[in-house]
Scaffold this active site. Sequence first.
Site, PDB file in Angstrom:
ATOM      1  N   CYS A   1      80.512 101.467  11.637  1.00  0.00           N
ATOM      2  CA  CYS A   1      79.172 101.509  12.232  1.00  0.00           C
ATOM      3  C   CYS A   1      78.923 100.312  13.151  1.00  0.00           C
ATOM      4  CB  CYS A   1      78.124 101.573  11.129  1.00  0.00           C
ATOM      5  SG  CYS A   1      78.226 103.109  10.190  1.00  0.00           S
TER       6      CYS A   1
ATOM      7  N   CYS B   1      73.967 100.627   8.368  1.00  0.00           N
ATOM      8  CA  CYS B   1      75.215 100.359   7.648  1.00  0.00           C
ATOM      9  C   CYS B   1      75.950  99.210   8.319  1.00  0.00           C
ATOM     10  CB  CYS B   1      76.090 101.610   7.627  1.00  0.00           C
ATOM     11  SG  CYS B   1      77.672 101.382   6.798  1.00  0.00           S
TER      12      CYS B   1
ATOM     13  N   CYS C   1      79.121  98.501   7.870  1.00  0.00           N
ATOM     14  CA  CYS C   1      80.571  98.678   7.784  1.00  0.00           C
ATOM     15  C   CYS C   1      81.219  98.538   9.158  1.00  0.00           C
ATOM     16  CB  CYS C   1      80.929 100.011   7.119  1.00  0.00           C
ATOM     17  SG  CYS C   1      81.090 101.412   8.247  1.00  0.00           S
TER      18      CYS C   1
ATOM     19  N   ASP D   1      83.300 108.262 -10.875  1.00  0.00           N
ATOM     20  CA  ASP D   1      84.314 108.498  -9.854  1.00  0.00           C
ATOM     21  C   ASP D   1      84.030 109.853  -9.240  1.00  0.00           C
ATOM     22  OD1 ASP D   1      85.494 110.015 -12.311  1.00  0.00           O
ATOM     23  OD2 ASP D   1      86.630 110.739 -10.593  1.00  0.00           O
TER      24      ASP D   1
ATOM     25  N   HIS E   1      83.827 104.629   6.389  1.00  0.00           N
ATOM     26  CA  HIS E   1      82.366 104.582   6.333  1.00  0.00           C
ATOM     27  C   HIS E   1      81.851 105.153   5.015  1.00  0.00           C
ATOM     28  CE1 HIS E   1      78.133 105.038   6.915  1.00  0.00           C
ATOM     29  NE2 HIS E   1      78.287 106.280   6.509  1.00  0.00           N
TER      30      HIS E   1
ATOM     31  N   ASP F   1      93.289 109.178 -15.157  1.00  0.00           N
ATOM     32  CA  ASP F   1      92.776 110.256 -16.004  1.00  0.00           C
ATOM     33  C   ASP F   1      93.939 110.754 -16.863  1.00  0.00           C
ATOM     34  OD1 ASP F   1      94.390 111.690 -14.318  1.00  0.00           O
ATOM     35  OD2 ASP F   1      92.807 112.953 -13.494  1.00  0.00           O
TER      36      ASP F   1
ATOM     37  N   GLY G   1      83.866 117.090 -18.622  1.00  0.00           N
ATOM     38  CA  GLY G   1      83.507 118.508 -18.655  1.00  0.00           C
ATOM     39  C   GLY G   1      82.259 118.862 -17.877  1.00  0.00           C
TER      40      GLY G   1
ATOM     41  N   PHE H   1      92.172 117.413 -16.996  1.00  0.00           N
ATOM     42  CA  PHE H   1      91.291 118.131 -16.072  1.00  0.00           C
ATOM     43  C   PHE H   1      92.089 118.852 -14.988  1.00  0.00           C
ATOM     44  CE2 PHE H   1      88.590 118.490 -12.315  1.00  0.00           C
ATOM     45  CZ  PHE H   1      87.528 119.205 -12.855  1.00  0.00           C
TER      46      PHE H   1
HETATM   47 ZN   LIG Z   1      79.147 102.598   8.134  1.00  0.00          ZN
END
Ligand SMILES: [Zn+2]
Length: 407
Positions: free
Chosen positions: A347, A342, A344, A304, A373, A91, A254, A95
């Site tokens: 999990c 999930c 991942c 983001d 996660h 950036d 903004g 900001f």
């Molecule tokens: Zn997960």
Amino acid sequence: MSIQFQVDARAGRARAGRLLTPHGQIETPEFMPVGTAATVKSVPQDVLEELGVQILLGNTYHLYLRPGVETVRSFGGLHGFMAWPRGILTDSGGFQVFSLNELRKVNEEGVTFRSHLDGSSHFFSPESAMQAQIGLGADIIMAFDECTEYPADRARTKASMEMTLRWAQRSKKYFEEHKREVPWGTLNSDLGPRTSDPGTQPTTVPRFAGNHKLERDSTQSLFGIVQGGMDLELRKEAAERTVEIGFPGYAIGGLSVGEPRERTREVVESTLQYLPADKPRYLMGVGTPEEIVEYASLGVDMMDCVLPTRAARHGLLFTSEGKVSIKQARYTNDGGPLDPNCGCRVCQRYTRAYLRHLYASNEVLAQVLNTLHNLSFYLDTMRRVRHSIRLGEDSRFLSGLWSRPRL
Ligand SMILES: [Zn+2]
């Protein structure tokens, strides 16, 4: 090359495409995790790669203060410094500086601000913000803008928008004149700390080939930022005049400054129609999993937000069944996975009871696992969005995607 963008599929207003950067291809729409101080807090870079992070965001304000642009530059930019071979966006610092409130002074030239670290005084202008971002060496850098405060009346919003437009021109001018100074030419073998004391054994130099495969004369790309507060007419004018200045990509800035969420959506939807269809569109600083799906369905390509990582550190986890506050006593003996849908690594391996225990005990691993996660959940959400767009599923379906139970 700098960047190339191609839209491959559309579904309603949503589009799926590819953004080719000097450090690899990014499938869009995509969510970019925030790595404020050259780290996505608590997750090592090799794990980020495994999670499928295609591009991450660094904050110029923080990196400028610590470790300083020159240090990062001497390692070939952020890619070399943080050992990250894929895309990076920084950036402009605007900001962050504007959120310092009492610690800053704004005039036409730029912004004088005090460091939140030691109170020292600094100055950012469009030119010096470009200089800093060129030294940091991200693939995509942002024009220096003023984030208009909320609420603001029309006269104030208009004056702020006009200044952002003048700053966009100054940012572009400086960038065009200096873009060859990006430090990517620094070879891998030049990276890393060395000892200058001949009496000691040479230190092992960390070797990282982050910039190794770059084409000759690769350069960064500068995106413009559309401001205009919550005023739809001013947003239209800001969009058209930013496009007139001409950038390879456009951001909507903004927003998420305290306005109601319904207003955010309205401004995004209205502003998008004035941005060119063949250029990437980046919505800055949003949002929840539902919101990122919705914005993608409106035609946003990049987003983001600190939310998944910050919430994770506070024990707030996003799952296919809604939000889970892992600190709650009800999970003390819960032997189920955090999110049964999930895939991942968290999990697949740990119980809610264990995650709750780590959090309650203030263990470092709680932050690591929770962040893993949440990031996986966001990245998977965007993967499913891209898949749906490629299948041509319409935007009404997309907006219901997040809560759709997975079979
Ligand atoms: Zn997960």
